[in-house]
Enzyme design. Sequence first.
Site, mmCIF file in Angstrom:
data_model
loop_
_atom_site.group_PDB
_atom_site.id
_atom_site.type_symbol
_atom_site.label_atom_id
_atom_site.label_comp_id
_atom_site.label_asym_id
_atom_site.label_seq_id
_atom_site.Cartn_x
_atom_site.Cartn_y
_atom_site.Cartn_z
ATOM 1 N N ARG A 245 -1.730 -10.252 -13.897
ATOM 2 C CA ARG A 245 -2.707 -9.574 -14.838
ATOM 3 C C ARG A 245 -2.827 -8.000 -14.399
ATOM 4 O O ARG A 245 -2.851 -7.215 -15.234
ATOM 5 C CB ARG A 245 -3.846 -10.241 -14.541
ATOM 6 C CG ARG A 245 -5.204 -9.786 -15.172
ATOM 7 C CD ARG A 245 -6.327 -10.812 -15.356
ATOM 8 N NE ARG A 245 -6.729 -11.295 -13.910
ATOM 9 C CZ ARG A 245 -7.516 -10.441 -13.178
ATOM 10 N NH1 ARG A 245 -8.212 -9.592 -13.755
ATOM 11 N NH2 ARG A 245 -7.988 -10.795 -11.823
ATOM 12 N N ASP B 104 0.957 -1.248 0.001
ATOM 13 C CA ASP B 104 0.049 -0.007 -0.019
ATOM 14 C C ASP B 104 1.006 1.257 -0.141
ATOM 15 O O ASP B 104 1.618 1.553 0.889
ATOM 16 C CB ASP B 104 -0.829 0.023 1.237
ATOM 17 C CG ASP B 104 -1.966 1.062 1.087
ATOM 18 O OD1 ASP B 104 -1.867 2.162 0.498
ATOM 19 O OD2 ASP B 104 -3.295 0.532 1.823
#
Length: 282
Positions: free
Chosen positions: A248, A174
């Site tokens: 992805r 994060d």
Amino acid sequence: MSDSLDSPEEPQAAPVAGGSPRRVRAKGEPRFPDGPKADPAGSHFERRIRSFQPRRSRVTTGQADALQRLWPKWGLDIDGQRVIDLAELFGGDRPVVLEIGFGMGEATAQMAAEDPETGILAVDVHTPGQGNLLNLADQSGLTNIRVGNGDAIILLREMLKPDSLDGLRVYFPDPWPKKRHHKRRLIQPEFLTLAATRLKPGALVHCATDWEPYAEEMLHVLSTHPDFENTQPDGGYAPRPEFRPLTRFEGQGLDKGHVVNDLLFRRVQHRDQQKDQHASGG
């Protein structure tokens, strides 16, 4: 700390044709009795600023099944109450890499499959991701993954022996982009000092982020820390190594023009450590 294990009671479902209403869990009843605990460390340790935040999301049937079946075998609640033996945890003496934050676990499972001789202790607080990684490991027959639930700081500080890790991976943590939240970022001098005590000399620290300001901060903090040295001769970022899969989501970001930076640093062995090692016959 993820509180998705002890989420509020589910609403009473309407009766289904020819059947009974869905059972409603009693207040405080764990969602997965044999799975990860909602707060394994409880109130045993000091309150402090954390680098992660709770994430509540739905657990699929497959993930729930994996948590129930496989957690007793491959799961580890980070309670801070014992020092773990990594050889015992992985069922054999093998190099072990700590991965902090693994999302849904696809990249972790791929790395484990491509390097079966290395154990991966993957830590996260996201319950669906924990279940998904366990499910992927089970489907692929992987035996070199263990899933940790809880605060990686407590794991490092209270539950791992000195010089027990062969590597540390922190992929896409994060970034806490707002300035007032920068204190929550994981890669800071205090964290690196703690991690260095648990990493063997020569162990590889691999970070990756698509948030450029955070990448710059990581590079500065790692470059100026006395326990680590950059593997890149020019002192900059590293090309993405082949062992880190292109996920992805990362691919989607690259398609949008995002820049992903990898950092590869090694744990330095200082002269006093070398003397201690020779004195002990190492």
